[in-house]
Design a protein around this motif. Structure first.
Motif, PDB file in Angstrom:
ATOM      1  N   GLN A   1      -5.623 -14.039 129.112  1.00 50.57           N
ATOM      2  CA  GLN A   1      -4.669 -12.807 129.968  1.00 50.57           C
ATOM      3  C   GLN A   1      -3.345 -14.177 130.914  1.00 50.57           C
ATOM      4  N   LEU A   2      -3.709 -15.128 131.445  1.00 47.76           N
ATOM      5  CA  LEU A   2      -2.991 -15.662 132.820  1.00 47.76           C
ATOM      6  C   LEU A   2      -2.028 -16.632 131.636  1.00 47.76           C
ATOM      7  N   GLU A   3      -2.342 -17.059 131.027  1.00 50.11           N
ATOM      8  CA  GLU A   3      -1.700 -18.120 129.902  1.00 50.11           C
ATOM      9  C   GLU A   3      -0.671 -16.536 128.835  1.00 50.11           C
ATOM     10  N   ALA A   4      -1.070 -15.753 128.609  1.00 47.08           N
ATOM     11  CA  ALA A   4       0.180 -15.441 128.434  1.00 47.08           C
ATOM     12  C   ALA A   4       1.255 -14.747 129.192  1.00 47.08           C
ATOM     13  N   ALA A   5       1.071 -14.743 130.453  1.00 50.09           N
ATOM     14  CA  ALA A   5       1.490 -14.501 131.407  1.00 50.09           C
ATOM     15  C   ALA A   5       2.691 -14.933 132.549  1.00 50.09           C
ATOM     16  N   ARG A   6       2.243 -16.257 132.425  1.00 49.73           N
ATOM     17  CA  ARG A   6       2.752 -17.786 132.813  1.00 49.73           C
ATOM     18  C   ARG A   6       4.003 -18.093 131.845  1.00 49.73           C
ATOM     19  N   THR A   7       4.731 -18.537 133.022  1.00 49.13           N
ATOM     20  CA  THR A   7       5.920 -18.966 133.094  1.00 49.13           C
ATOM     21  C   THR A   7       6.399 -19.694 133.641  1.00 49.13           C
ATOM     22  N   ALA A   8       7.836 -19.889 133.575  1.00 52.82           N
ATOM     23  CA  ALA A   8       7.962 -21.833 134.450  1.00 52.82           C
ATOM     24  C   ALA A   8       8.537 -21.226 135.881  1.00 52.82           C
ATOM     25  N   LYS A   9       8.478 -19.690 136.227  1.00 50.26           N
ATOM     26  CA  LYS A   9       8.474 -19.563 137.319  1.00 50.26           C
ATOM     27  C   LYS A   9       7.631 -19.259 138.346  1.00 50.26           C
ATOM     28  N   THR A  10       6.234 -19.216 137.435  1.00 51.76           N
ATOM     29  CA  THR A  10       4.795 -18.870 137.958  1.00 51.76           C
ATOM     30  C   THR A  10       4.744 -20.446 139.419  1.00 51.76           C
ATOM     31  N   LYS A  11       3.985 -20.034 140.414  1.00 49.21           N
ATOM     32  CA  LYS A  11       3.971 -20.616 141.532  1.00 49.21           C
ATOM     33  C   LYS A  11       2.456 -20.159 141.910  1.00 49.21           C
ATOM     34  N   VAL A  12       1.940 -18.525 142.217  1.00 50.37           N
ATOM     35  CA  VAL A  12       0.628 -18.573 142.642  1.00 50.37           C
ATOM     36  C   VAL A  12       0.305 -17.687 141.552  1.00 50.37           C
TER      37      VAL A  12
END
Ligand code: PMP
Ligand code: GLU
Length: 392
Positions: free
Chosen positions: A156-167
């Protein structure tokens, strides 16, 4: 309009608002049972009170301290980490603040650039999202499934990750669900964060409040790489019945800790000196009272959980830590003709005088939160009234 757009767009803290409303109604003479605020009903243990009084009397509490906190308090925090986390921390890895809530604020202000994304497993504690918005970041909500004990998976986290994910925000044991991530789950999440260079904000404030043989694993204790990627937030409010003292702290890499201290230096300055002296005693003094309070919470949970599960339409997963129950009330709302959980919570307050917190502020529009940090008689009577409300 005189008030800023920033504040106009901000949500009020629903926990504090519900607590204040219950207090106000009580003051007006209404018969209200408040299961709103997550704060221990115990007074601060006496050894802590005495240490603070001594610091006032002998003048130590009269002065500003270093912004990041008294050196003796940092030493106490390091000792605490050795004991409960298995590693020690250098003074430049610690910054003490006016409550863990303000530690969180200084963290978000320190690491977020405009439009940076912060992943928040949902349901989440109310203040994360608004603090992130104040720092001009973007909260990204990842819905944890109730069937997975309200915990998110790496997929689920991987599906939400983008280049802008910081925290990534991680709060285990969780407010509001009371669920705890296992060591394996944390290791998988930690390694994922390291791989993608995502900071982990580990809000460990309920780490000592775990029940029925469940254990808390700090994610920062799992590997050197994960620790370097993590800022731990903790504090004395919940464990030591010190909510009013307002002492929280952060532990992490010196660069971020220094940035957080800089924010505090331009806002609060040091956290209140007398409260810091109390916190030192809390961390290094005798810990029997902590265990007594923990046992009291455990007894309340074990008593109240089966009773709540009997309330028509309330479906509740048994929590493992913290001091909240977070039933799904979708069926209950259907039975009573409600579509909005806040209206449902308000009706309960008006009709049977039980103050709960709406799930809406936690990103959970089918749930309500009950805090069991109150005495057993109140809890039993409150659940009885919920039954009356549903059967009426
Ligand atoms: N994190 C969580 C998850 C909480 O429930 C709370 C409760 N207030 C806090 C942080 C902040 O605690 P405090 O500011 O009292 O130290
Ligand atoms: N954290 C507690 C709660 O969730 C206290 C109130 C607050 O700080 O939000 O009820």
């Amino acid at each position: 309009m005189k008030v800023s757009k920033r504040v106009l767009e901000m949500e009020e803290s629903v926990t504090l608002a519900a607590g204040a409303r219950a207090k106000q109604l009580k003051a007006e003479g209404r018969d209200i049972l408040s299961l709103t605020l997550g704060e221990p009903d115990f007074t601060t243990p006496e050894n802590i009170q005495e240490a603070a009084i001594a610091a006032i009397r002998d003048g130590r509490a009269s002065f500003y301290t270093v912004t990041s906190g008294l050196p003796e308090l940092k030493t106490a925090i390091s000792g605490y980490f050795e004991k409960f986390y298995g590693y020690s921390v250098a003074p430049n890895q610690v910054t003490v603040a006016t409550g863990a809530k303000f530690s969180l604020y200084t963290f978000f202000m320190s690491v977020i650039n405009p439009l940076d994304e912060v992943i928040i497993p949902t349901p989440y504690w109310v203040s994360y999202a608004d603090q992130i918005k104040m720092a001009e970041g973007v909260p990204v909500f990842v819905q944890a499934r109730e069937a997975n004990d309200f915990k998110v998976t790496v997929a689920q986290l991987e599906a939400a990750r983008t280049a802008k994910t910081k925290v990534l925000v991680l709060n285990s044991p969780s407010n509001p669900t009371g669920m705890i991530y296992s060591r394996e789950e944390l290791l998988a999440i930690g390694n994922w964060a390291v791989e993608h260079d995502i900071l982990i904000l580990a809000d460990d404030i309920y780490g000592r409040l775990v029940y029925n043989g469940n254990t808390f694993t700090p994610i920062s204790s799992l590997s050197e790489a994960i620790r370097k990627q993590t800022v731990v937030i903790n504090g004395v409010s919940k464990t030591y019945a010190m909510t009013g003292w307002r002492i929280g702290y952060a532990v992490g890499e010196p660069e971020i800790i220094a940035a957080m201290t800089k924010v505090a230096g331009q806002t609060t300055s040091n956290p209140t000196a007398v409260a810091q002296y109390g916190a030192i005693e809390a961390l290094i003094g005798e810990q029997d009272t902590v265990e007594q309070m923990r046992q009291a919470f455990e007894e309340r949970l074990n008593t109240i959980y089966p009773l709540l599960a009997e309330v028509p339409g309330f479906e509740v997963v048994k929590p493992q830590g913290a001091f909240y129950l977070f039933p799904n009330v979708k069926k209950a709302m259907d039975m009573k003709g409600f579509t909005d959980v806040t209206a449902f919570t308000t009706a309960i307050l008006e009709e049977v005088g039980v103050a709960l917190v709406t799930g809406a502020g936690f990103g959970a529009p089918e749930n309500v939160r009950l805090s069991y940090a109150t005495d057993l008689d109140t809890l039993k009577e409150a659940v009885k009234r919920l039954k009356t409300f549903m059967e009426g």
